[in-house]
Enzyme design. Sequence first.
Site, PDB file in Angstrom:
ATOM      1  N   HIS A 111      36.736  41.319  21.517  1.00 17.36           N
ATOM      2  CA  HIS A 111      37.593  41.716  22.633  1.00 17.36           C
ATOM      3  C   HIS A 111      38.268  40.480  23.242  1.00 17.36           C
ATOM      4  O   HIS A 111      37.601  39.484  23.486  1.00 17.36           O
ATOM      5  CB  HIS A 111      36.745  42.433  23.692  1.00 17.36           C
ATOM      6  CG  HIS A 111      37.542  43.265  24.631  1.00 17.36           C
ATOM      7  ND1 HIS A 111      38.359  42.725  25.584  1.00 17.36           N
ATOM      8  CD2 HIS A 111      37.661  44.608  24.756  1.00 17.36           C
ATOM      9  CE1 HIS A 111      38.945  43.708  26.263  1.00 17.36           C
ATOM     10  NE2 HIS A 111      38.552  44.867  25.770  1.00 17.36           N
ATOM     11  N   GLY A 122      43.471  30.195  44.481  1.00 16.19           N
ATOM     12  CA  GLY A 122      42.824  29.064  43.822  1.00 16.19           C
ATOM     13  C   GLY A 122      43.866  28.104  43.259  1.00 16.19           C
ATOM     14  O   GLY A 122      45.065  28.423  43.223  1.00 16.19           O
ATOM     15  N   HIS A 143      38.741  27.081  35.416  1.00 13.80           N
ATOM     16  CA  HIS A 143      37.322  26.720  35.575  1.00 13.80           C
ATOM     17  C   HIS A 143      36.794  26.325  34.195  1.00 13.80           C
ATOM     18  O   HIS A 143      36.953  27.083  33.236  1.00 13.80           O
ATOM     19  CB  HIS A 143      36.561  27.922  36.136  1.00 13.80           C
ATOM     20  CG  HIS A 143      35.135  27.628  36.496  1.00 13.80           C
ATOM     21  ND1 HIS A 143      34.163  27.340  35.566  1.00 13.80           N
ATOM     22  CD2 HIS A 143      34.512  27.569  37.708  1.00 13.80           C
ATOM     23  CE1 HIS A 143      33.009  27.138  36.173  1.00 13.80           C
ATOM     24  NE2 HIS A 143      33.199  27.266  37.478  1.00 13.80           N
ATOM     25  N   PRO A 144      36.170  25.145  34.053  1.00 12.85           N
ATOM     26  CA  PRO A 144      35.836  24.625  32.713  1.00 12.85           C
ATOM     27  C   PRO A 144      34.965  25.558  31.866  1.00 12.85           C
ATOM     28  O   PRO A 144      35.111  25.587  30.636  1.00 12.85           O
ATOM     29  CB  PRO A 144      35.112  23.302  33.014  1.00 12.85           C
ATOM     30  CG  PRO A 144      34.750  23.369  34.473  1.00 12.85           C
ATOM     31  CD  PRO A 144      35.775  24.218  35.125  1.00 12.85           C
ATOM     32  N   THR A 145      34.066  26.318  32.493  1.00 14.11           N
ATOM     33  CA  THR A 145      33.191  27.211  31.705  1.00 14.11           C
ATOM     34  C   THR A 145      33.479  28.687  31.969  1.00 14.11           C
ATOM     35  O   THR A 145      33.172  29.533  31.134  1.00 14.11           O
ATOM     36  CB  THR A 145      31.701  26.963  32.053  1.00 14.11           C
ATOM     37  OG1 THR A 145      31.518  27.171  33.473  1.00 14.11           O
ATOM     38  CG2 THR A 145      31.282  25.549  31.692  1.00 14.11           C
ATOM     39  N   ALA A 146      34.051  29.010  33.138  1.00  6.91           N
ATOM     40  CA  ALA A 146      34.230  30.421  33.509  1.00  6.91           C
ATOM     41  C   ALA A 146      35.682  30.886  33.407  1.00  6.91           C
ATOM     42  O   ALA A 146      35.974  32.067  33.622  1.00  6.91           O
ATOM     43  CB  ALA A 146      33.705  30.662  34.928  1.00  6.91           C
ATOM     44  N   GLY A 147      36.596  29.986  33.087  1.00  5.57           N
ATOM     45  CA  GLY A 147      37.993  30.379  32.881  1.00  5.57           C
ATOM     46  C   GLY A 147      38.686  30.879  34.133  1.00  5.57           C
ATOM     47  O   GLY A 147      38.598  30.251  35.186  1.00  5.57           O
TER      48      GLY A 147
END
Lengths: 298, 298
Positions: free
Chosen positions: A82, A163, A168-172
Amino acid sequence: MKKIIECVPNFSEGRDLEKIEKIVNPFRGKDNVKLLDYKRDEDHNRVVVTVVGEPDAVKEAVIEAIGVAVEVIDLRNHSGQHPRMGAVDVVPFIPIKNISMTEAVELSKEVAKIVSEKYNLPVFLYEKSASSPDRENLANIRKGEFEGMFEKIKQPQWKPDFGIAEVHPTAGVVAIGARMPLVAFNVNLNTNNIEIANKIAKNVRFIGGGLRYCKAIGVELKDRGIVQVSMNMTDYTKTALYRAFELIKIEAKRYGVSVAGSEIIGLVPMEALIDTAVYYLGIEDFSMEQILETRIME
Amino acid sequence: MKKIIECVPNFSEGRDLEKIEKIVNPFRGKDNVKLLDYKRDEDHNRVVVTVVGEPDAVKEAVIEAIGVAVEVIDLRNHSGQHPRMGAVDVVPFIPIKNISMTEAVELSKEVAKIVSEKYNLPVFLYEKSASSPDRENLANIRKGEFEGMFEKIKQPQWKPDFGIAEVHPTAGVVAIGARMPLVAFNVNLNTNNIEIANKIAKNVRFIGGGLRYCKAIGVELKDRGIVQVSMNMTDYTKTALYRAFELIKIEAKRYGVSVAGSEIIGLVPMEALIDTAVYYLGIEDFSMEQILETRIME
């Protein structure tokens, strides 16, 4: 009269049960919040949560769950069928009872503001909350997915609504918005010819010149040796289910094919089917107030 | 899960507003009891109350209201177009949610016992609570009305189910029982010929060889210059609305007449119309659990 809103957040984790339970946990045991369902899909590597309740209580629980997901999901190591652009991919709010779409939009923006600040998460508003027409459609926002977002977000037209313009580096990133309830309505055809289903889908759906609030594709049901027109009805109050059904019957005639039946996947608001019954029985001056259950629920 | 029962007591007073308010008063301001409606009819000289709620709470309120009606109504001075045999003419209990017909029958018998003892009121159990088949139909019990009841009650086959075989001098007798929700469903025909409506009514109704849970008569709608088949659907779970509708369409063809529409009078259980939509759309494997509102109500 109690206001009821639904929220169907999609999180990008469909395999690690421990993580999934952590994400779902904020929806449990809370006053005025009811967890209706959560369905994980290993191939999609995604879990879809369905929760209803009083707007403020749902808002708090959703903010909490987003925080957990940002913490436990690392999109740098994520793969699945997905498309996804964030640990929390999309958060739709759906007005259900005694609440207007305007209020649902307002609520979505409050959540957007809070999570952007609290978790450093860039937020795109979508659907009815969108700040411009090209952000209404989630697919437009998500194009490029997590990996492509680092470049895309720098383009002026893809500056997030809340924002800073930094993924966000890990959460996008995340899409948050208000929308009408979706009804997943599929109509089966007495043929195994997928071309016919595709052609009919093209004619009944909005982008093909069909019904305004109808998305449709042709799908093969290989087990049964038939095909279906698989639809997402995106506003059943404006594009009635029976209208799509009757149009498909009419189109099917062109190919000498008949309709074999239909199916509704998942939940459907009562009114979508009541409206259908009222149409077929030709009931004059019917009011939803005449439904016994609506009187009990008030 | 909360049990919900409906009660629709009929009282023989439709003119004196002060008395009516006194009778209805026990249904107001009580926990777990909700007064949905009360409709008085001056010609009928009768008021029909609709109340829903938690079984014990409804039971207590109904017993209280019966007491008031026995006190304020004197049938010796009563006249009206509607047949009646008691100050409290009939008290049906209708299972609505999370409650079985068996429990509703049980509740009706508890009420019957209490009011027979408390108010010296002979009680006949009717419909699903009936002690013999000839007591199922209210019209059978009520035949002779208040005035004829003094003789009738002395016959062994008309001994009341609760209380002594002596008519209350001013309040008469009462029928209490459990039944399915009634749906008042009328189908309009494109003709002013009442004979056609009468013939079709005769063919679709149970006593004419038609549908098991359907009562029907022909009615003229003089304002509109059309006629209708006026039906009481006495168990929509067994005799579906769409079945009666389609049968009427088929019968109307014999007379070269078409169906002009229909109407539902008063309240209708959600399921009666959902079932109709499921039929016309040919939805496979549909479950009432898929209705969003039923999930919220649980």
